[in-house]
Design an enzyme around this catalytic site. Structure first.
Site, short mmCIF file in Angstrom:
data_model
loop_
_atom_site.label_atom_id
_atom_site.label_comp_id
_atom_site.label_asym_id
_atom_site.label_seq_id
_atom_site.Cartn_x
_atom_site.Cartn_y
_atom_site.Cartn_z
N LYS A 50 0.85 -1.20 0.00
CA LYS A 50 0.00 0.00 0.00
C LYS A 50 0.89 1.25 0.00
O LYS A 50 0.62 2.21 -0.72
CB LYS A 50 -0.89 0.03 1.26
CG LYS A 50 -1.99 -1.01 1.27
CD LYS A 50 -2.71 -0.99 2.62
CE LYS A 50 -3.64 -2.17 2.78
NZ LYS A 50 -4.13 -2.36 4.15
N GLN A 94 -4.40 -1.62 10.16
CA GLN A 94 -4.40 -2.96 9.57
C GLN A 94 -5.04 -3.96 10.54
O GLN A 94 -4.67 -4.03 11.71
CB GLN A 94 -2.94 -3.36 9.27
CG GLN A 94 -2.78 -4.70 8.60
CD GLN A 94 -3.42 -4.74 7.21
OE1 GLN A 94 -3.24 -3.83 6.41
NE2 GLN A 94 -4.16 -5.79 6.92
N ASP A 117 -10.55 3.60 4.98
CA ASP A 117 -11.02 2.22 4.80
C ASP A 117 -12.54 2.14 4.76
O ASP A 117 -13.10 1.14 4.35
CB ASP A 117 -10.52 1.34 5.96
CG ASP A 117 -9.31 0.51 5.59
OD1 ASP A 117 -9.05 0.32 4.38
OD2 ASP A 117 -8.61 0.04 6.51
#
Ligand code: NAD
Length: 282
Positions: A50, A94, A117
């Site tokens: 990412k 994460q 997200d």
């Protein structure tokens, strides 16, 4: 029937190059903060990819790599600091997190406008209520982009989604409903799954079961979107038996090279949009 294999890498490259052009015109760059707790090797590899993708389009991206034993309060303090930092436009944590940390509490602590997200209940709620102001989770958003590359309108299509997770199945159901599909969400307790799937114009497999979906589960000409990422003897495969389904589906996404690259491209798009929202309205 010949099946068209959708090139997710090419679609993602196109999205990323458009973002890069827009960022190149700006003096001040979008800045993404990625938080990783612990030493899970797969998560570290994923976060580095990412970061690499963010930097390639001209964004700043920092990985905050915290120790496995980090406390919930310690992580909340970092999120609060990043929430307050005007130079940070996007924050993602994460998952999964170590057992001592409650993921719901952590996701809920990220400011909705920095929640790239789209997992914060505020954004999930906006999406579910049909608002176009929601930050949409990257994987469902990428799937919608893939579907629009082959169907300009999804109106009236029957979509069957296998999986009801908060990161894929549920937000995708809302998103497709908002685009006028008729949506059925299937899960591990669904009865007659093969027969149900065979009624789908759009079949999305997001259950983490290697090669579950077989040819007789697929309506002739349907679009089959394979979200699964599984490993069999070291080799990646999806939730769809790709070879078996080819020749029956109209369109199919491969694993790797389908949904995965689009997920990262949509994360970058969400970060760019968050940056615009925070810099152009201030
Ligand atoms: P999850 O484990 O949170 O949820 C799995 C869902 O599938 C559950 O709702 C469960 O009820 C359902 N399910 C499990 N077995 C089933 C069965 N035999 N029949 C019907 N339904 C069944 O998983 P997730 O986080 O949503 O991820 C699903 C898969 O997608 C995983 O392989 C994951 O690695 C992959 N994934 C890929 C991307 C990407 O970018 N390509 C992103 C997220 C997840």
């Amino acid at each position: 029937m010949s099946t068209v294999v959708i090139d997710g890498k090419a679609l993602a490259a196109d999205v990323k190059s458009r973002i890069a052009v827009r960022i190149a015109e700006k003096n001040h760059k979008p800045h993404l903060a990625v938080i990783l707790v612990g030493d899970d090797e797969a998560s570290l590899v994923y976060d580095r990819s990412k970061q690499k993708a963010a930097k390639a389009v001209g964004m700043e991206c920092d990985i905050f790599h915290l120790e496995e034993k980090t406390s919930e309060n310690g992580l909340l303090a970092l999120i609060e600091h990043l929430n307050q930092d005007e130079n940070i436009h996007g924050i993602l944590v994460q998952l999964p997190l170590p057992a001592q940390i409650n993921p719901e509490k952590i996701i809920g602590a990220i400011l909705p406008q920095k929640d790239v997200d789209g997992f914060n209940p505020y954004n999930a709620g906006l999406l579910q209520s049909g608002s176009d102001k929601a930050v949409v989770a990257a994987t469902p958003k990428g799937i919608l982009h893939i579907l629009h590359s082959v169907y300009p309108s999804l109106k009236g299509m029957h979509a069957v989604i296998i999986g009801r997770s908060n990161i894929v199945g549920r937000p995708l159901a809302s998103l497709l409903l908002n685009h006028d599909c008729t949506v059925t969400v299937a899960h591990s307790k669904t009865a007659n799954l093969p027969e149900l799937c065979a009624t789908a114009d759009i079949l999305v497999a997001a259950c983490g079961c290697p090669k579950l979906v077989k040819r007789n589960w697929v309506k002739s000409g349907a679009a089959v979107i394979d979200v699964g990422i599984n490993r069999i003897e070291g080799k990646l495969c999806g939730d769809v038996d790709f070879e078996d389904v080819c020749g029956q589906a109209g369109f199919i996404t491969p694993v790797p090279g389908g949904v995965g690259p689009m997920t990262i491209a949509m994360l970058l798009e969400n970060t760019y949009q968050a940056y615009l929202n925070q810099t152009e309205h201030s």
